[in-house]
Enzyme design. Structure first.
Site, PDB file in Angstrom:
ATOM      1  N   THR A  85     -25.558 -15.844   3.480  1.00 20.82           N
ATOM      2  CA  THR A  85     -25.004 -15.560   4.691  1.00 20.82           C
ATOM      3  C   THR A  85     -23.777 -14.884   4.668  1.00 20.82           C
ATOM      4  O   THR A  85     -22.869 -15.409   3.593  1.00 20.82           O
ATOM      5  CB  THR A  85     -24.853 -16.732   5.769  1.00 20.82           C
ATOM      6  N   GLN A  86     -23.247 -14.060   5.317  1.00 21.73           N
ATOM      7  CA  GLN A  86     -21.815 -13.552   5.139  1.00 21.73           C
ATOM      8  C   GLN A  86     -20.874 -14.506   5.842  1.00 21.73           C
ATOM      9  O   GLN A  86     -19.899 -14.323   5.739  1.00 21.73           O
ATOM     10  CB  GLN A  86     -21.902 -12.359   6.057  1.00 21.73           C
ATOM     11  N   CYS A  87     -21.295 -15.429   6.524  1.00 22.51           N
ATOM     12  CA  CYS A  87     -20.452 -16.488   6.918  1.00 22.51           C
ATOM     13  C   CYS A  87     -19.842 -17.290   5.946  1.00 22.51           C
ATOM     14  O   CYS A  87     -20.468 -17.686   4.759  1.00 22.51           O
ATOM     15  CB  CYS A  87     -21.079 -17.462   7.972  1.00 22.51           C
ATOM     16  N   SER A 106      -9.215  -8.852 -11.796  1.00 19.27           N
ATOM     17  CA  SER A 106     -10.223  -7.936 -11.364  1.00 19.27           C
ATOM     18  C   SER A 106     -11.061  -7.336 -12.213  1.00 19.27           C
ATOM     19  O   SER A 106     -11.835  -6.649 -12.042  1.00 19.27           O
ATOM     20  CB  SER A 106      -9.418  -6.943 -10.393  1.00 19.27           C
ATOM     21  N   THR A 159      -1.482 -13.109 -12.113  1.00 23.82           N
ATOM     22  CA  THR A 159      -0.310 -13.139 -11.420  1.00 23.82           C
ATOM     23  C   THR A 159       0.521 -14.450 -11.991  1.00 23.82           C
ATOM     24  O   THR A 159       1.824 -14.222 -12.250  1.00 23.82           O
ATOM     25  CB  THR A 159      -0.176 -13.400  -9.995  1.00 23.82           C
TER      26      THR A 159
HETATM   27  N1  ASP Z   1      -4.795  -9.502  -9.032  1.00 23.41           N
HETATM   28  C1  ASP Z   1      -4.393 -10.892  -9.692  1.00 23.41           C
HETATM   29  C2  ASP Z   1      -5.432 -11.375 -10.410  1.00 23.41           C
HETATM   30  O1  ASP Z   1      -6.455 -11.843  -9.750  1.00 23.41           O
HETATM   31  C3  ASP Z   1      -4.207 -11.855  -8.432  1.00 23.41           C
HETATM   32  C4  ASP Z   1      -3.640 -13.229  -8.755  1.00 23.41           C
HETATM   33  O2  ASP Z   1      -3.402 -13.596  -9.830  1.00 23.41           O
HETATM   34  O3  ASP Z   1      -3.344 -13.763  -7.865  1.00 23.41           O
HETATM   35  O4  ASP Z   1      -5.391 -11.315 -11.639  1.00 23.41           O
END
Ligand code: ASP
Length: 354
Positions: free
Chosen positions: A290-292, A73, A28
């Protein structure tokens, strides 16, 4: 993977105080609106137009941008290899490094780099933004400026923070202790099991006792072989045998992270015990995380974790799942399964408290 390189000297006509390498991967942070109002990655060579105050930092910047900036991602081990290789090749000519990265997987990349860059004695600061740099209220400007300042900071000629870190919303965190915890507000990252390395207010206050001190004489090396024969099994009340069997039947599986409850507890179900025992006897490394968000695995504290210890599950102590996955991938890729079993529970880059 291709990239573009430009040099931007913000100190001219005077001398630069530091040489910093920026690696712009996407996210972003670098989005701007085109004439139709749609968000698209911006041309990083024009950073001074967006951020004229950079001139006040007197830096000689080398900027390397991914030719196709990505949403984080989409990050994969080859991107980590590329970032690691870029830092490795430019290591001696620069005082510090800033990696601009999407927030979604920033903690995975920071963890991976912390295991890849062995013998690191210079700052590698990952940052990004929740709002694109083109937006009036964007957090991109503050995050970048302070990251650059931290990457350039020295005392008696030595970098103040010689580790891989995440800087976000006024806090500097150890990268392999960080976790994305928020998708809307600016305070996107947390490090529940390790204190912040610095807080940026009117001044940047460094927490020196928490900052890693490099061992003298250790050569700087890049480790970049990843083995992806790793899986994660997140437990929940009601999880069924077919779902667990499917994960455990993953072909070529060498290591499995089980995400457990509380201090490392799992339901004492006969079929679960049988399935896990079978894969452990087959040689698979099973790691308990752990998931915590905070706290640690203590196998044996409750009966519901004692059985895991008894069948040979390894405790992941207080590692984040991001650190555990990347550490497994790099250890398996570099050292093989038997060595990974010996090293996984030991701190390699400050990622766990033994
Ligand atoms: N989906 C974007 C990414 O991780 C979110 C971000 O940049 O904050 O590239």
């Amino acid at each position: 993977m291709a990239y573009n390189q430009v040099n931007i000297n913000t100190a001219l006509p005077g001398p630069a105080q530091s040489r910093i390498l920026i690696v712009y991967t996407g996210g972003t942070f670098g989005m701007v609106r085109n004439k139709d109002g749609a968000l698209m990655p911006f041309d990083f060579s024009r950073i001074l137009e967006h951020l004229p105050t950079l001139k006040n930092l007197y830096l000689d910047l080398t900027v390397i941008s991914f030719a196709d900036p990505i949403d984080s991602s989409n990050i994969q081990p080859p991107h980590w290899q590329m970032i690691g290789q870029i830092i490795f090749e430019h290591y001696h000519q620069h005082d510090g490094f800033v990696v601009l990265h999407g927030t979604d997987t920033m903690s995975f990349t920071a963890s991976a780099l912390s295991f890849m860059l062995q013998g690191l004695t210079k700052p590698v600061i990952l940052t990004g933004a929740q709002l694109p740099i083109s937006e009036p209220r964007s957090d991109a400007r503050e995050n970048l400026i302070t990251s650059l300042e931290i990457a350039a900071a020295k005392k008696s000629g030595k970098p103040l923070v010689p580790e891989v870190c995440v800087f976000f919303d006024y806090e500097l965190l150890r990268g392999n202790r960080s976790k994305k915890v928020e998708s809307r507000h600016f305070d996107a990252f947390e490090s529940s099991n390790y204190p912040a390395l610095a807080k940026a207010g009117v001044a940047i206050d460094y927490n020196f006792p928490a900052i890693h001190v490099p061992r003298a004489g250790r050569a700087f090396k890049l480790r970049s072989n990843f083995n992806d024969q790793v899986a994660v099994l997140k437990l929940f009340p009601g999880i069924n045998e077919a779902a667990v069997s499917a994960v455990l039947a993953t072909q070529g599986l060498q290591a499995l992270v089980i995400e457990t409850f509380g201090s490392g507890n799992a339901p004492a179900l006969g079929w679960l015990k049988k399935l896990l025992t079978t894969v452990i006897n087959r040689g698979v490394l099973v790691l308990n995380i752990t998931q915590c968000g905070g706290g640690r695995v203590e196998q044996g504290k409750y009966e519901t974790s004692l059985w895991l210890k008894e069948i040979g599950v390894t405790s992941g102590a207080d590692m984040t799942v991001e650190a555990a996955i990347t550490k497994l991938m790099i250890l398996l890729g570099e050292q093989g399964l038997e060595k990974t079993k010996q090293l996984i529970g030991k701190p390699l880059a400050g990622e766990l408290t033994a």
